[in-house]
Scaffold this motif. Structure first.
Motif, PDB file in Angstrom:
ATOM      1  N   ALA A 101      51.081  55.105  48.423  1.00 35.12           N
ATOM      2  CA  ALA A 101      50.857  53.981  49.349  1.00 35.12           C
ATOM      3  C   ALA A 101      49.741  53.076  48.851  1.00 35.12           C
ATOM      4  O   ALA A 101      49.809  51.846  49.007  1.00 35.12           O
ATOM      5  CB  ALA A 101      50.543  54.510  50.740  1.00 35.12           C
ATOM      6  N   THR A 102      48.718  53.659  48.249  1.00 32.32           N
ATOM      7  CA  THR A 102      47.604  52.857  47.730  1.00 32.32           C
ATOM      8  C   THR A 102      48.047  51.991  46.559  1.00 32.32           C
ATOM      9  O   THR A 102      47.712  50.800  46.477  1.00 32.32           O
ATOM     10  CB  THR A 102      46.444  53.772  47.311  1.00 32.32           C
ATOM     11  OG1 THR A 102      46.009  54.517  48.455  1.00 32.32           O
ATOM     12  CG2 THR A 102      45.272  52.973  46.759  1.00 32.32           C
ATOM     13  N   VAL A 103      48.808  52.570  45.647  1.00 32.75           N
ATOM     14  CA  VAL A 103      49.316  51.798  44.503  1.00 32.75           C
ATOM     15  C   VAL A 103      50.232  50.675  44.981  1.00 32.75           C
ATOM     16  O   VAL A 103      50.082  49.511  44.582  1.00 32.75           O
ATOM     17  CB  VAL A 103      50.058  52.712  43.516  1.00 32.75           C
ATOM     18  CG1 VAL A 103      50.813  51.887  42.476  1.00 32.75           C
ATOM     19  CG2 VAL A 103      49.085  53.665  42.823  1.00 32.75           C
ATOM     20  N   LEU A 104      51.192  51.007  45.837  1.00 33.81           N
ATOM     21  CA  LEU A 104      52.143  49.994  46.304  1.00 33.81           C
ATOM     22  C   LEU A 104      51.454  48.937  47.159  1.00 33.81           C
ATOM     23  O   LEU A 104      51.791  47.747  47.083  1.00 33.81           O
ATOM     24  CB  LEU A 104      53.271  50.659  47.085  1.00 33.81           C
ATOM     25  CG  LEU A 104      54.177  51.599  46.264  1.00 33.81           C
ATOM     26  CD1 LEU A 104      55.220  52.249  47.166  1.00 33.81           C
ATOM     27  CD2 LEU A 104      54.843  50.845  45.129  1.00 33.81           C
ATOM     28  N   GLY A 105      50.475  49.354  47.962  1.00 31.76           N
ATOM     29  CA  GLY A 105      49.739  48.385  48.768  1.00 31.76           C
ATOM     30  C   GLY A 105      48.923  47.444  47.921  1.00 31.76           C
ATOM     31  O   GLY A 105      48.826  46.245  48.211  1.00 31.76           O
ATOM     32  N   ALA A 106      48.318  47.964  46.855  1.00 33.26           N
ATOM     33  CA  ALA A 106      47.545  47.115  45.952  1.00 33.26           C
ATOM     34  C   ALA A 106      48.454  46.145  45.208  1.00 33.26           C
ATOM     35  O   ALA A 106      48.065  45.007  44.916  1.00 33.26           O
ATOM     36  CB  ALA A 106      46.769  47.976  44.960  1.00 33.26           C
ATOM     37  N   TYR A 107      49.663  46.586  44.917  1.00 33.46           N
ATOM     38  CA  TYR A 107      50.592  45.746  44.144  1.00 33.46           C
ATOM     39  C   TYR A 107      51.276  44.687  45.013  1.00 33.46           C
ATOM     40  O   TYR A 107      51.354  43.517  44.638  1.00 33.46           O
ATOM     41  CB  TYR A 107      51.650  46.634  43.484  1.00 33.46           C
ATOM     42  CG  TYR A 107      52.346  45.989  42.304  1.00 33.46           C
ATOM     43  CD1 TYR A 107      51.957  46.266  41.001  1.00 33.46           C
ATOM     44  CD2 TYR A 107      53.385  45.086  42.497  1.00 33.46           C
ATOM     45  CE1 TYR A 107      52.577  45.666  39.919  1.00 33.46           C
ATOM     46  CE2 TYR A 107      54.017  44.479  41.426  1.00 33.46           C
ATOM     47  CZ  TYR A 107      53.607  44.775  40.142  1.00 33.46           C
ATOM     48  OH  TYR A 107      54.224  44.156  39.062  1.00 33.46           O
ATOM     49  N   PHE A 108      51.759  45.092  46.182  1.00 31.92           N
ATOM     50  CA  PHE A 108      52.559  44.193  47.022  1.00 31.92           C
ATOM     51  C   PHE A 108      51.818  43.667  48.246  1.00 31.92           C
ATOM     52  O   PHE A 108      52.269  42.710  48.873  1.00 31.92           O
ATOM     53  CB  PHE A 108      53.804  44.929  47.529  1.00 31.92           C
ATOM     54  CG  PHE A 108      54.815  45.266  46.476  1.00 31.92           C
ATOM     55  CD1 PHE A 108      55.481  44.286  45.773  1.00 31.92           C
ATOM     56  CD2 PHE A 108      55.117  46.589  46.200  1.00 31.92           C
ATOM     57  CE1 PHE A 108      56.429  44.602  44.811  1.00 31.92           C
ATOM     58  CE2 PHE A 108      56.063  46.928  45.244  1.00 31.92           C
ATOM     59  CZ  PHE A 108      56.713  45.931  44.544  1.00 31.92           C
ATOM     60  N   GLY A 109      50.703  44.303  48.610  1.00 30.52           N
ATOM     61  CA  GLY A 109      50.119  44.092  49.925  1.00 30.52           C
ATOM     62  C   GLY A 109      50.659  45.173  50.840  1.00 30.52           C
ATOM     63  O   GLY A 109      51.841  45.554  50.768  1.00 30.52           O
ATOM     64  N   ASN A 110      49.835  45.692  51.729  1.00 33.11           N
ATOM     65  CA  ASN A 110      50.222  46.858  52.523  1.00 33.11           C
ATOM     66  C   ASN A 110      51.371  46.587  53.479  1.00 33.11           C
ATOM     67  O   ASN A 110      52.231  47.430  53.702  1.00 33.11           O
ATOM     68  CB  ASN A 110      49.009  47.377  53.307  1.00 33.11           C
ATOM     69  CG  ASN A 110      49.336  48.613  54.107  1.00 33.11           C
ATOM     70  OD1 ASN A 110      49.916  49.564  53.601  1.00 33.11           O
ATOM     71  ND2 ASN A 110      48.977  48.593  55.389  1.00 33.11           N
ATOM     72  N   ASN A 111      51.411  45.397  54.060  1.00 31.29           N
ATOM     73  CA  ASN A 111      52.381  45.110  55.113  1.00 31.29           C
ATOM     74  C   ASN A 111      53.722  44.696  54.518  1.00 31.29           C
ATOM     75  O   ASN A 111      54.022  43.513  54.332  1.00 31.29           O
ATOM     76  CB  ASN A 111      51.846  44.015  56.043  1.00 31.29           C
ATOM     77  CG  ASN A 111      50.607  44.477  56.782  1.00 31.29           C
ATOM     78  OD1 ASN A 111      50.513  45.634  57.167  1.00 31.29           O
ATOM     79  ND2 ASN A 111      49.657  43.582  56.982  1.00 31.29           N
ATOM     80  N   ALA A 112      54.523  45.698  54.207  1.00 30.42           N
ATOM     81  CA  ALA A 112      55.862  45.465  53.650  1.00 30.42           C
ATOM     82  C   ALA A 112      56.843  46.327  54.439  1.00 30.42           C
ATOM     83  O   ALA A 112      56.608  47.512  54.665  1.00 30.42           O
ATOM     84  CB  ALA A 112      55.887  45.840  52.175  1.00 30.42           C
TER      85      ALA A 112
END
Length: 450
Positions: A348-359
């Motif tokens: 979740a941290t990697v994906l949130g940093a890449y895309f923004g958390n709210n996806a």
């Protein structure tokens, strides 16, 4: 007459633009990075590979694909392979071959399926629409194989094999020991000492340890899981029960599916996908190693043992129940910290940093066919994975809370240190004279965890 000619030209131009958009959309859908994500998940499912072993399999394939693509482009610092690709090599052919070569080594019994998938992928990029010439493809295949061989050689001595003697824990109060119903030895104790991907050592992010048995925190955790995690719980809701069962599947595969869904929504390029999936799977692989380091350092007992032997813990606020049984079968390794919480929060941290958390995205589980769960953020899904282990009766809250922090720290560390913008630098693994270890068939090792 002039107006008709102008209109005809405009119509031809519009049709050309539409054709180009369709072609580009088709190309986006045919991204070999996400295509081989699906192939890898199929291989894991076919082999019934455990979630723990899956983190290593996926990291091997994803790092090979990234270093193959990046070795041609040189946009980012390499993760391991820092030597030069042949000029004019096809990025897509390199990625395909890197994925194929790693998977066929890890899943040799699935060679015929992987051969067919490789042929289909290469045929798709050799088509007229894809505009890839045979020499470029041949060079890409050669390069992808070279990268895969180097990654496989590197990881062949990472500590996965040979397996250590069976681990049975101990019988001291608070100490893990084999649990019902099969009383298996501790699974994969070698993971605690495995060579990390990004971390400097397995204990770099080791948490402080479980609460003291006589503490109020411990009593609160025991009583919580005793009530809500029981097989016969009267307080656990139907949705909480579904969550517990849903997350007994292969969590690393779940997070790769989430990444694929958002990648498709955001129309990521081949290069972006190669880097994204490398970061994601390195983060999860290192979280798994760090979690296992702590599990086998603290060797803390599971709720089923703690509750059945509560009279021995010297805590007046816990009450023994010799027949207590959790909702789901207790995994055969120490309790603290939670693997699902660590791996999911790293993801979740990697994906949130890449895309923004709210996806917004949905997930499915191989253990509950037809069930689709929806999320509005990566942290929401990670929090659900956290709570699932308490609802299932196999983890205390402290183990999930500390694993959550561990996963967040590792995800942040990976994002700050792996596959960074090159800016003229070429840093990576310098020594490629790897000692040769055994790696063939490693993906088909279930890990002997129940």
């Amino acid at each position: 007459m002039m107006n008709r000619i102008d209109m005809k030209r405009k119509l031809e131009l519009c049709l050309a633009v539409v054709a180009l958009v369709i072609a580009m959309s088709s190309f986006a859908r045919a991204d070999v990075v996400t295509e081989w994500n699906q192939n890898a998940q199929q291989a894991l499912l076919t082999a019934k590979t455990s979630p723990v072993v899956s983190t290593r399999v996926l990291a091997i394939m994803r790092v090979a694909m990234f270093d193959a693509v990046n070795g041609i482009e040189r946009r980012y610092t390499p993760i391991h392979v820092d030597f030069d690709a042949p000029p004019g090599a096809s990025r897509r052919a390199a990625a395909i071959q890197a994925a194929y070569a790693t998977l066929v080594k890890l899943f040799p019994s699935q060679k015929s399926t992987l051969d067919a998938q490789r042929d289909a992928s290469l045929n798709s990029i050799a088509s007229e629409e894809a505009v890839e010439n045979s020499q470029s493809i041949a060079r890409g295949i050669e390069w992808g194989q070279q990268v895969a061989d180097d990654i496989l050689a590197w990881r062949s001595t990472d500590g996965f094999t040979p397996a250590p003697p069976p681990f049975f824990g101990g019988t001291d109060v608070g100490q893990w020991r084999p649990t019902p119903p099969r009383f298996l030895p501790g699974a994969l104790p070698q993971w605690a000492h495995m060579t990390p991907w990004a971390m400097s050592s397995p204990d770099q992010f080791r948490p402080l340890g479980p609460p003291a048995l006589t503490s109020d925190q411990y009593a609160a955790d025991v009583n919580e899981v005793k009530e809500i995690g029981s097989n016969s719980s009267a307080t656990r809701t139907a949705d909480q029960t579904q969550i517990a069962v849903f997350w007994t599947g292969n969590a690393p595969a779940y997070w790769n599916r989430a990444a694929t869904a958002i990648s498709d929504q955001r129309h990521l390029t081949l290069s972006e996908n190669a880097r994204l999936f490398a970061l994601l799977n390195v983060g999860m692989a290192d979280a798994q190693i760090a979690c296992w380091d702590a599990k086998y350092a603290y060797v803390f007992w599971r709720p089923i043992t703690a509750i059945r032997l509560a009279s021995t813990d010297d805590n007046p606020n816990t009450i023994e129940d010799p027949s207590w049984t959790p909702l789901i079968v207790t995994p055969n390794f120490p309790e603290y910290p939670s693997g699902h919480a660590s791996v999911s929060n790293a993801a979740a941290t990697v994906l949130g940093a890449y895309f923004g958390n709210n996806a917004a995205f949905t997930l499915t589980s191989e253990v509950l066919p037809g069930v689709i769960r929806s999320y509005n953020s990566f942290t929401q899904a990670a929090e659900e994975a956290f709570n699932a282990r308490i609802y299932g009766g196999i983890h205390f809250r402290a183990a999930c809370r500390d694993a959550q922090l561990q996963g967040i720290q590792i995800g942040g560390f990976v994002m700050a240190n792996i596959a960074q913008s090159a800016k003229g630098k070429r840093t990576g693994q310098i020594n490629h004279q790897h000692p040769q270890g055994q790696i063939s068939g490693d993906g088909e090792n279930s890990g002997n965890d129940q």
